[in-house]
Design a protein around this motif. Sequence first.
Motif, mmCIF file in Angstrom:
data_model
loop_
_atom_site.group_PDB
_atom_site.id
_atom_site.type_symbol
_atom_site.label_atom_id
_atom_site.label_comp_id
_atom_site.label_asym_id
_atom_site.label_seq_id
_atom_site.Cartn_x
_atom_site.Cartn_y
_atom_site.Cartn_z
ATOM 1 N N THR A 65 0.839 -1.196 0.000
ATOM 2 C CA THR A 65 0.000 0.000 0.000
ATOM 3 C C THR A 65 0.873 1.244 0.000
ATOM 4 N N CYS A 66 0.485 2.232 -0.803
ATOM 5 C CA CYS A 66 1.176 3.514 -0.808
ATOM 6 C C CYS A 66 0.136 4.633 -0.889
ATOM 7 N N ASP A 67 0.593 5.883 -0.886
ATOM 8 C CA ASP A 67 -0.314 7.017 -0.915
ATOM 9 C C ASP A 67 -1.192 7.040 -2.163
ATOM 10 N N LYS A 68 -0.707 6.445 -3.240
ATOM 11 C CA LYS A 68 -1.392 6.553 -4.526
ATOM 12 C C LYS A 68 -2.246 5.339 -4.854
ATOM 13 N N GLY A 69 -2.239 4.340 -4.001
ATOM 14 C CA GLY A 69 -3.028 3.140 -4.241
ATOM 15 C C GLY A 69 -2.294 1.905 -3.771
ATOM 16 N N LEU A 70 -2.444 0.821 -4.531
ATOM 17 C CA LEU A 70 -1.854 -0.456 -4.146
ATOM 18 C C LEU A 70 -0.903 -0.922 -5.241
ATOM 19 N N LEU A 71 0.400 -1.000 -4.890
ATOM 20 C CA LEU A 71 1.409 -1.493 -5.819
ATOM 21 C C LEU A 71 1.336 -3.015 -5.881
ATOM 22 N N ILE A 72 1.307 -3.547 -7.099
ATOM 23 C CA ILE A 72 1.124 -4.984 -7.305
ATOM 24 C C ILE A 72 2.218 -5.522 -8.211
ATOM 25 N N SER A 73 2.716 -6.714 -7.882
ATOM 26 C CA SER A 73 3.590 -7.456 -8.791
ATOM 27 C C SER A 73 2.935 -8.796 -9.080
ATOM 28 N N LEU A 74 2.933 -9.185 -10.344
ATOM 29 C CA LEU A 74 2.369 -10.472 -10.749
ATOM 30 C C LEU A 74 3.493 -11.455 -11.075
ATOM 31 N N LYS A 75 3.192 -12.734 -10.974
ATOM 32 C CA LYS A 75 4.219 -13.757 -11.185
ATOM 33 C C LYS A 75 4.671 -13.866 -12.636
ATOM 34 N N ASN A 76 3.964 -13.190 -13.550
ATOM 35 C CA ASN A 76 4.430 -13.184 -14.939
ATOM 36 C C ASN A 76 5.425 -12.057 -15.198
ATOM 37 N N GLY A 77 5.786 -11.315 -14.151
ATOM 38 C CA GLY A 77 6.756 -10.243 -14.266
ATOM 39 C C GLY A 77 6.155 -8.861 -14.403
ATOM 40 N N SER A 78 4.835 -8.762 -14.611
ATOM 41 C CA SER A 78 4.188 -7.458 -14.726
ATOM 42 C C SER A 78 4.122 -6.770 -13.367
ATOM 43 N N ILE A 79 4.172 -5.450 -13.399
ATOM 44 C CA ILE A 79 3.992 -4.643 -12.192
ATOM 45 C C ILE A 79 2.936 -3.592 -12.493
ATOM 46 N N GLY A 80 2.265 -3.097 -11.451
ATOM 47 C CA GLY A 80 1.218 -2.110 -11.695
ATOM 48 C C GLY A 80 0.772 -1.422 -10.427
ATOM 49 N N LEU A 81 -0.090 -0.441 -10.603
ATOM 50 C CA LEU A 81 -0.671 0.321 -9.493
ATOM 51 C C LEU A 81 -2.183 0.258 -9.618
ATOM 52 N N VAL A 82 -2.836 -0.269 -8.597
ATOM 53 C CA VAL A 82 -4.296 -0.333 -8.552
ATOM 54 C C VAL A 82 -4.808 0.856 -7.761
ATOM 55 N N SER A 83 -5.717 1.603 -8.349
ATOM 56 C CA SER A 83 -6.316 2.748 -7.664
ATOM 57 C C SER A 83 -7.794 2.801 -8.027
ATOM 58 N N VAL A 84 -8.478 3.804 -7.518
ATOM 59 C CA VAL A 84 -9.910 3.936 -7.775
ATOM 60 C C VAL A 84 -10.128 4.927 -8.912
ATOM 61 N N ALA A 85 -10.840 4.488 -9.937
ATOM 62 C CA ALA A 85 -11.103 5.321 -11.103
ATOM 63 C C ALA A 85 -12.203 6.336 -10.797
ATOM 64 N N GLU A 86 -12.434 7.250 -11.733
ATOM 65 C CA GLU A 86 -13.477 8.259 -11.560
ATOM 66 C C GLU A 86 -14.856 7.631 -11.431
ATOM 67 N N SER A 87 -15.021 6.457 -12.002
ATOM 68 C CA SER A 87 -16.296 5.747 -11.912
ATOM 69 C C SER A 87 -16.562 5.190 -10.527
ATOM 70 N N GLY A 88 -15.515 5.174 -9.686
ATOM 71 C CA GLY A 88 -15.659 4.649 -8.331
ATOM 72 C C GLY A 88 -15.258 3.195 -8.195
ATOM 73 N N SER A 89 -14.880 2.560 -9.287
ATOM 74 C CA SER A 89 -14.462 1.165 -9.232
ATOM 75 C C SER A 89 -12.938 1.072 -9.255
ATOM 76 N N ALA A 90 -12.413 -0.037 -8.766
ATOM 77 C CA ALA A 90 -10.970 -0.246 -8.759
ATOM 78 C C ALA A 90 -10.487 -0.597 -10.159
ATOM 79 N N ASP A 91 -9.360 -0.046 -10.543
ATOM 80 C CA ASP A 91 -8.803 -0.317 -11.860
ATOM 81 C C ASP A 91 -7.298 -0.095 -11.793
ATOM 82 N N SER A 92 -6.602 -0.547 -12.828
ATOM 83 C CA SER A 92 -5.157 -0.343 -12.864
ATOM 84 C C SER A 92 -4.872 1.054 -13.393
#
Length: 604
Positions: free
Chosen positions: A231-258
């Motif tokens: 968890t960080c100030d900007k959302g949730l930092l994620i690493s996947l086992k396929n090597g991808s990395i990303g940041l999950v946050s809340v979109a303007e629609s109110g749903s979680a998205d990358s």
Amino acid sequence: MDNIKLKRIFFLFPLKSKKNLIRAIFVIFIFQLSIFNLYSQKALRTADLESQKPSWQAVIGGQAVSPCIDTSYGVALLSDGRLLSACTSRGNVIWQRSVKGRPSPYLTAFGDFLYVVTDSSHLSLVNPSGLTLWTAVCPFKIADFPLVGRDGRVFVRGKKGIACYGLDGNRKWYIDTEELADFPIGTLDDGSLLLILKTPKNKRSVAVRFTPFGEKKEGITFSAIVSCMETCDKGLLISLKNGSIGLVSVAESGSADSKWVNGSGNTKGAFSVCYSSSSENSVFFFQNGSRTEAVIVKTDKGEILNRFQVGQIAPADFKLARATQSGFFISGAYSACEFLEDGTIMYAASLPQNSKWNSIFYTKSNYIVMCMKDWTMKAYLMNQTTKSKIVTSKLKSISYVQAAPFDSVSAELGIRPLTNKKMAEISESFKKGDYGKNEEEYLSLLKTEAQNFIDSYATQVSFQSSSQNFFSENAVYTQNLLYLMGQTGTREFSTFFSRLLSSPMDSSQLLSVIAYAGNCAYDENGQMLKALENLVMGKIQPSETALLKAVCDSTYEICRYMGRPALNRQGKNIISHLFYPQYDKGVRDYARNILTKMMDLEKK
């Protein structure tokens, strides 16, 4: 349940000719070659902690059960001797308190307060002086570190459930879930919670999101298995086992998205990730052969800034990683180092034999702290100074809910945001607990009317009128409002109480505000105590004995709860002022009894 699939990245090349095809293959080859030939700078300084004399050491009454955690005064930890210890950053033991029940490793700090887990399912809040304020029994075995929310509430999870408790120890909600994976509770930028389920679907991790009030939101399906998250100030930092990395946050629609997804250049997932609030960048740690690779990422955009090998840290021996003021710290079982985002290794330290210690920590004041199996805690100063710049911390919200707009026309018609029926409902819910998603409405209504209460006196002062004041004319309604404000189990209402204590109200209303401020008790910045001090020094007359005794009671309750030496001194000054001869003997005697109780708190 609607599922949101996190975006994948595909690298596309304009393969219109054989020449372009050869060029693309060459680019990929060079990129892969660079990954396996990462540079590793020589450390600017080396240290052998096996032979080096510690800067300080302290006895902790057993082997460490929990990791050390940061406090403003230094560190705290829990040992298997059922002893909770608090030390300064220089190793001076401030206090040691025994805990009831079998200690667990799950110790979390909330400022200088400590959430302690014992006997698997017992959650306790310990104040900065070591006093246990309350203990709650969870409906499951706690399986991870408690997570503190914005307004002081705390979330705990088990293998198949999650629960939320207030600062008063009352349970706000509890939900059974599917079996959860061994990941901490993640927090998105809107304060909502993300839980990873244990069972993947089609080789993809699945998560579920909850509001801070226990309302279940959407489900999330990742494009692969999650390897780690932070968890960080900007959302949730994620690493996947396929090597991808990303940041999950809340979109303007109110749903979680990358917010972004990027390739890391690795074919396997990171084993750890850290976020630096100083630089606002992050580091993902990957295994590269037998070594550790650090990938520095711009957190808000996902841009890869740098990548390099980190010292001699073997991923198989990984123990700890955390951000420092100038960079990042990482430790294995045999060595540790601090490095900057440009790859500079500030120092590399060889650690004592792994058989001699069971926990390692790095403090904000640049000490490596090792909890030894001989019941001691040894600290080694690694940097006298840092290259860190002074960072102005951003003001963080402590609220999940805002006050609702309330128009003056409704007020003139006698229509209030809170009806007597609604206040009775809220009161009953607060007593019973488990009021879940209803709390969002409750807090909004209470904040709205608390603000109206404050504004009603500000309006009177502005117009210098003696116009009717709803709150002064409806004493029972006002007392019920104040009572509920003190029962929310959040840290938000101390501001409302401090402002009310400074409002120009009559003595009868002031008496109620003073009394219920003590029920609130949580006073993070000492603003309620300051308001009480101003009342004693100015507004309250020596003849108003009821008000003065109420000040004594509330001062004691606030100081007892907060447990901070500075607030205790301020509280004792308030009480001691009432010893002067202009006050009634009954008030002086009452003040002496309260002062004795306050001094007894310091002896415990």
